[in-house]
Design an enzyme around this catalytic site. Structure first.
Site, PDB file in Angstrom:
ATOM      1  N   SER A 277      -8.997  57.556  20.985  1.00 43.23           N
ATOM      2  CA  SER A 277      -9.335  56.361  20.124  1.00 43.23           C
ATOM      3  C   SER A 277      -9.580  55.099  20.911  1.00 43.23           C
ATOM      4  O   SER A 277      -9.211  55.078  22.116  1.00 43.23           O
ATOM      5  CB  SER A 277      -8.538  56.090  19.186  1.00 43.23           C
ATOM      6  N   LYS A 278      -9.622  54.074  20.271  1.00 42.52           N
ATOM      7  CA  LYS A 278     -10.278  52.832  20.901  1.00 42.52           C
ATOM      8  C   LYS A 278      -8.943  52.382  21.905  1.00 42.52           C
ATOM      9  O   LYS A 278      -9.191  51.656  23.232  1.00 42.52           O
ATOM     10  CB  LYS A 278     -10.571  51.612  20.180  1.00 42.52           C
ATOM     11  N   ARG A 279      -7.864  52.552  21.409  1.00 36.32           N
ATOM     12  CA  ARG A 279      -6.707  52.056  22.143  1.00 36.32           C
ATOM     13  C   ARG A 279      -6.593  52.615  23.574  1.00 36.32           C
ATOM     14  O   ARG A 279      -5.606  52.295  24.196  1.00 36.32           O
ATOM     15  CB  ARG A 279      -5.383  52.123  21.283  1.00 36.32           C
ATOM     16  N   HIS A 280      -7.122  53.652  23.721  1.00 36.67           N
ATOM     17  CA  HIS A 280      -7.266  54.632  24.981  1.00 36.67           C
ATOM     18  C   HIS A 280      -8.141  54.085  25.981  1.00 36.67           C
ATOM     19  O   HIS A 280      -8.347  54.765  26.902  1.00 36.67           O
ATOM     20  CB  HIS A 280      -7.404  56.114  24.681  1.00 36.67           C
ATOM     21  N   GLY A 281      -8.766  53.145  25.441  1.00 37.45           N
ATOM     22  CA  GLY A 281      -9.885  52.467  26.519  1.00 37.45           C
ATOM     23  C   GLY A 281     -11.136  52.738  25.859  1.00 37.45           C
ATOM     24  O   GLY A 281     -11.556  52.953  24.878  1.00 37.45           O
TER      25      GLY A 281
END
Length: 464
Positions: free
Chosen positions: A237-241
């Site tokens: 997801s987004k928080r993984h970059g």
RNA sequence: GUCCCCAUCGUCUAGCCUGGUCCAGGACGACGGCCUUUCACGCCGUUAACAGGGGUUCAAAUCCCCUUGGGGACGCCA
């Protein structure tokens, strides 16, 4: 018999890594069999679908060189077709009108949950023989017993109890079709024979098969590719970059590197790691798709990118480089010059962003070259300055087109006369030319900079 | 909660279907070394896994069962 595959993204965001991978696998499956690869835009949800997202997805696929044949099919333009098919199901008794409100259905689900059962619509309008009406939906009459089975191209034999499924909505209260209905109608009409999609669709497959059967259509082959996970093993997801394919482009990755990486994530061909596009097409088979989720590893992507940067033609890289150069005002950016710099950087840069940074000292005019203070203090001591001063006439005397070997030989001879080691001048000369202590080979660098520029830089360094 | 799926080095994976050739192979990473005018490249080496427990079998990473762990699905989203 020729096969047809498709990629069917929903244009609610950019093309992300997972989508790109299923698109790639679908593309490869088609090409491997000499078949067709089509694109369908699943924009039945008017609220969330945007033109920008559609364009971005198509653009990203083009960047990855996964273009589909012909023009894309847009579901939003096909509502009449879906409705006529829903009517057929209504006529042949496979579907019925339902007047339950979302709130009522939610209450049913809550009740089921409370009883420890699977939350489902309870089918209360199923036998009421209702007709059309404002706000009413059309539901599919799911068989209440039996099993729906299929052979998954990736997972193998798969079966679901029909009792696990409730009567899905085919037509919403506002008259628009739902996902499962539209997908089945389109896949049938587009002649899709093989559906490769994300694991998150497994639960839809038996529902769709039931629809195919209700329509009396041939059922395509299905395959479900496991998901891609983040480093914490949770869904990527987004928080993984970066999630968007185009972000990787902006981070300086080459499309062939991403494609190779994605292909190898969840698919394998023995121990082989590097695959050209032609090899991928030739070797791809769903039988070697893994069936467990894989973690996205940027380090391996970097390694592949470094590999493809080394292999790429300098002219191509030189053409890509300018967009990665920050503050380009007043920099020397002509293509031929860039192309002469690139070979010195191909062994060193893992991304085009890095390459652009490394190239910077080449591009700056002499008077704007930035000298690292510590490097100057450490390397341009009096003795070193003396040597550089003595070296200057040597380089001035060199021919304009001296190659780096000649320059090196001349320098070596100069050092031999004085019984000095190469190290005595290497770093001082490097700092003078580049402003830094790390750079490509000295003499290659001088050749690329040119005689005039090299001399000017040494002189400026001596004046610091 | 219910249903479904998955499980080999830190990561990607080979091997599993068709048990023995596997004290488990490759790659990325990490670490060490060599090369060397710096940084890299390259080369060499080291590290590290069959989730656990039961079976079946002469023999199991490979077949079966259970446990555990992870994931997914349960929408008038797709």
């Amino acid at each position: 018999m020729s096969i047809t595959t498709r990629f069917a993204p929903s244009p609610t965001g950019y093309l992300h890594i997972g989508g790109a991978r299923t698109a790639l696998f679908s593309w490869l499956l088609a090409k491997n069999k000499g078949g067709h690869f089509l694109l369908r835009v699943e924009d039945t949800d008017r609220e969330r679908s945007t033109k920008e997202a559609t364009d971005a997805i198509i653009q990203a696929m083009a960047w990855l060189d996964l273009a589909a044949e012909g023009t894309a099919v847009f579901q939003s333009e096909r509502f009449d077709i879906y409705n006529s098919h829903i009517d057929k199901l209504l006529e042949n008794g496979h579907a019925y009108w339902c007047e339950c409100t979302p709130e009522q259905v939610e209450a049913m689900r809550e009740k089921a949950r409370a009883e420890g059962k699977k939350p489902k619509y309870d089918g209360r309008c199923r036998e009421r023989g209702l007709g059309p009406g404002a706000g009413r939906v059309v539901r599919f009459k799911t068989p209440q017993d039996g099993v729906t089975a299929f052979h998954d191209m990736v997972k193998g034999p798969t079966a679901v109890q029909n009792a696990e499924m409730d009567d899905m909505i085919l037509r919403r209260g506002d008259g628009s079709p739902t996902y499962n209905l539209a997908v089945v109608v389109d896949d049938h009409e587009m002649g899709v024979t093989h559906v490769l999609r994300g694991d998150d669709h497994v639960a839809n497959t038996p529902r769709q098969i039931l629809l195919y059967q209700a329509f009396g259509w041939d059922v395509p082959d299905f395959g479900h590719v496991p998901m891609i996970l983040g480093p914490d093993k949770a869904k990527l997801s987004k928080r993984h970059g970066a999630l968007s394919v185009m972000e990787y482009k902006n981070m300086g990755y080459l499309p062939e590197a991403l494609v190779n990486y994605l292909a190898r994530l969840g698919w394998s061909h023995g121990d082989q790691e590097i695959f050209s596009r032609a090899e991928l097409v030739e070797l791809f088979s769903t039988g070697h798709l893994g069936n467990s989720p894989s973690v996205f590893d940027i380090k391996k992507l970097e390694w592949l990118n470094a590999h493809y940067i080394k292999e790429a033609a300098p002219e191509r890289l030189a053409a890509l480089l300018p967009e990665f150069i920050t503050e380009p005002e007043g920099l020397k950016l002509d293509p031929a010059y860039l192309a002469s710099i690139v070979p010195l950087l191909q062994q060193r840069a893992k991304t085009l962003v890095e390459m652009a940074e490394m190239a910077r000292f080449f591009l700056l005019p002499t008077d704007r070259l930035v000298y690292d203070e510590k490097a100057v203090a450490d390397q341009l001591k009096p003795e070193a300055r003396q040597l550089l001063t003595e070296l200057l006439p040597l380089y001035e005397a060199a021919g304009d087109d001296s190659d780096h070997k000649a320059l090196e030989a001349a320098t070596q001879a100069f050092l031999d006369e004085r019984d000095l080691k190469f190290k005595a001048v290497a770093q001082p000369l490097r700092v003078a030319l580049t402003g830094k202590t790390a750079s490509p080979g000295l003499f290659e660098t001088m050749c690329v900079l040119g005689k005039g520029e090299s001399l000017a830089r040494i002189k400026r360094a001596l004046a610091l």
